[in-house]
Design a protein around this motif. Structure first.
Motif: not given
Length: 318
Positions: A218-236
C-alpha cells in the motif's frame, strides 16, 4: 452572472473577510455573542452578527440562541496536532495572493527528508482522523484477504490498519521515518492490532525490502509529494516486493468525473502547492502507466465516496 455564481463569490468573500478579521481563528474561544466577538476583535457588532450568520450556514460556525461558536468540523480542523502543524489552515490559504504573484509556497515540506519527517510527525494523527472513514470504506472493497501487507510511507497506518481490522489474519509492516512510526505503533495499539504489526524505519527510497514478501503493498497519499520521475521510480522499486498473485494499492487524489470531485481535486492540488515546492497531483492515467511499466497488470480503479482531497485508489496485480 447567475444566482449560483453570485453566491459562490459571496461565500468566498465572506470566508476571506472572516479569516482576515480574525473571526475564524477566534470562534473556538466561544460560545460568545456577536457583540463579544466584535469587542474582542475591534469589529462592528451588526456586521459581525451578519457574517456569523453566513458562517453558520457554511458549517464554519454554530449558533445557540444569541451565542456563536466554532462548528464541530472547524474545531476539529483547528485542534492541536491538526493542520495548525506546521502551518495554520488560515495562514496557508491566506498565502494564495502571494503564491499567485511569486509561485513560492508558504512552507516546503519536501525540501529534504528531514523536513518531510518533521512535518509529518506533527500531522499524521490529524490525517488519521480525517481519513479513517474512507480508509475503512476502501478496506471493505478489498475482497481477498492479504496475509502480509507493507504500508509504504505509512504515517499513522490508517489505510493498512483498516485492512487489518477487516481481515483478522492480516499482518501489517509499516515503513516510514523513525519519528513518524511512533504514530503508526500508537494507532495499532489503540486498535488492538499491535501484535499484528511490525516496522521498517527508514526512507522509502532506499530502505531494504525483501523480494516477493508481501501479498499487498500500500502506498497512500505519498506519490503526490514526488516529481513524476521519482514517483515512477518509487513504484518500480516497490513492485518486486509484491508476491506473485499479490497487488500494489495506490491511494491518492485520483477521484474525478463529477463537478464535486473535480473541485475537490483542484483545491487539493492548490493546497499541495502551497506547502511543497515539487508536489503535484498525478493523474490516474500517469499512475496506471507507471504501474504497468513496473510489471503490474489489470490495473483497476476503486470508486470511493467523495471526500476532501478527492481520494481514490488504483489496484495493480502482479
Amino acid at each position: 452572472m447567475n444566482a449560483e455564481m453570485m453566491d459562490l463569490f459571496a461565500m468566498g468573500s465572506v470566508l476571506a473577510a472572516a479569516q482576515d478579521a480574525g473571526l475564524v481563528h477566534e470562534l473556538p474561544s466561544g460560545p460568545l455573542t456577536a457583540q463579544a466577538y466584535a469587542e474582542k476583535l475591534g469589529l462592528d457588532p451588526r456586521a459581525t452578527r451578519l457574517v456569523l450568520e453566513v458562517l453558520v450556514t457554511l458549517d464554519v460556525a454554530s449558533r445557540n440562541g444569541d451565542f456563536y461558536d466554532a462548528s464541530p468540523k472547524l474545531r476539529d480542523l483547528l485542534a492541536p496536532g491538526g493542520v495548525q502543524t506546521p502551518a495554520p489552515i488560515q495562514k496557508l490559504w491566506s498565502h494564495v495572493p502571494q503564491f499567485l504573484r511569486t509561485g513560492e509556497p508558504l512552507i516546503r515540506m519536501d525540501a529534504s527528508p528531514t523536513q518531510r519527517e518533521e512535518s509529518y510527525r506533527g500531522t499524521v494523527s490529524m490525517l488519521a482522523r480525517m481519513f479513517e472513514g474512507i480508509a475503512r470504506a476502501l478496506a471493505s472493497k478489498i475482497e481477498k484477504a492479504p496475509a502480509r501487507v507493507l504500508d509504504v510511507g505509512c504515517g499513522s497506518g490508517v489505510w493498512s490498519l483498516a485492512l487489518a481490522e477487516r481481515f483478522p489474519q492480516t499482518h501489517v509492516t509499516g515503513l516510514d521515518f523513525p519519528a513518524v512510526l511512533e504514530s503508526f505503533t500508537s494507532r495499532a495499539k489503540e486498535l488492538g492490532l499491535a501484535d499484528r504489526t511490525s516496522t521498517i524505519p527508514g526512507n522509502m527510497h532506499d530502505a531494504p525490502l525483501p523480494s516477493g514478501a508481501f501479498d499487498m503493498v500500500v502506498i497512500a497519499n505519498v506519490l503526490r509529494l514526488e516529481t513524476p520521475d521519482r514517483a515512477a521510480a518509487l513504484l518500480a522499486r516497490l513492485a518486486p516486493a509484491v508476491a506473485p498473485g499479490g497487488a500494489l494499492l495506490v491511494v491518492d487524489a485520483l477521484a474525478g468525473g463529477t463537478p464535486e470531485r473535480e473541485r475537490s481535486r483542484a483545491l487539493y492540488a492548490l493546497n499541495l502547492s502551497l506547502r511543497t515546492q515539487q508536489g503535484r497531483v498525478h493523474s490516474p492515467e500517469e499512475i496506471t502507466g507507471w504501474l504497468e511499466t513496473a510489471g503490474l497488470h489489470g490495473v483497476e480503479a476503486i470508486d470511493l465516496p467523495v471526500t476532501t482531497g478527492a481520494v481514490g485508489a488504483l489496484l495493480g496485480r502482479r
